[in-house]
Motif scaffolding. Structure first.
Motif, mmCIF file in Angstrom:
data_model
loop_
_atom_site.group_PDB
_atom_site.id
_atom_site.type_symbol
_atom_site.label_atom_id
_atom_site.label_comp_id
_atom_site.label_asym_id
_atom_site.label_seq_id
_atom_site.Cartn_x
_atom_site.Cartn_y
_atom_site.Cartn_z
ATOM 1 N N UNK A 59 102.639 91.736 67.683
ATOM 2 C CA UNK A 59 103.987 90.469 67.997
ATOM 3 C C UNK A 59 103.900 89.751 66.575
ATOM 4 N N UNK A 60 105.110 89.396 66.213
ATOM 5 C CA UNK A 60 105.188 88.563 64.819
ATOM 6 C C UNK A 60 104.619 87.528 64.878
ATOM 7 N N UNK A 61 104.491 86.615 66.057
ATOM 8 C CA UNK A 61 104.011 85.330 66.185
ATOM 9 C C UNK A 61 102.604 85.460 66.071
ATOM 10 N N UNK A 62 101.880 86.585 66.290
ATOM 11 C CA UNK A 62 100.422 86.779 66.501
ATOM 12 C C UNK A 62 99.786 87.452 65.054
ATOM 13 N N UNK A 63 100.622 88.028 64.280
ATOM 14 C CA UNK A 63 100.167 88.924 63.122
ATOM 15 C C UNK A 63 99.299 87.888 62.289
ATOM 16 N N UNK A 64 98.277 88.250 61.703
ATOM 17 C CA UNK A 64 97.289 87.657 61.175
ATOM 18 C C UNK A 64 96.333 87.148 61.953
ATOM 19 N N UNK A 65 96.486 86.983 63.065
ATOM 20 C CA UNK A 65 95.444 86.450 64.113
ATOM 21 C C UNK A 65 94.834 87.297 64.960
#
Length: 121
Positions: A59-65
């Motif tokens: 999910x884009x809003x969770x990328x990187x985490x």
């Protein structure tokens, strides 16, 4: 068909958790798998998915985490969650479907676990 999640719990803001989903061999070997979450009074939301080749979407809003991965030797799916925020608090579910492309649309998944609760404060 069996999907059993574990690893949820309570954590402080900024902390990390790793969720696990133990799958029956049949489910694991032939399906795409994903993580979803649902907070009270909210719709179920796709978090990440992985196919049998190891390709992933997040999910884009969770990328990187958030990072999804799997261990084929253990028939286990993982979700590594870092830099957790109170907004990440939810019940997290593991799901599986016959592979036909990666998707975070919950309605296309056929098998679901019981969920594991994550609370961030």
């Amino acid at each position: 068909v069996q999907l059993v999640e574990s690893g949820g719990g309570s954590v402080q803001t900024g902390g990390s958790l790793r969720l696990s989903c133990a799958a029956s061999r049949y489910v694991y070997s032939s399906n795409c798998m994903g993580w979803f979450r649902q907070a009270p009074s909210k719709e179920r939301e796709g978090v990440a998915a992985i196919d049998y080749r190891g390709r992933t979407i997040v999910n884009e809003s969770m990328k990187g985490r958030f990072t999804i991965s799997k261990d084929n030797a253990k028939n286990t799916l993982y979700l590594q969650m870092n830099s957790l925020e109170p907004e990440d608090s939810a019940m997290y579910y593991c799901a599986a479907r016959a592979c036909g492309g990666l998707t975070l649309f919950a309605g296309l998944y056929d098998y679901w676990g019981q969920g594991t609760q994550v609370t961030v404060s």
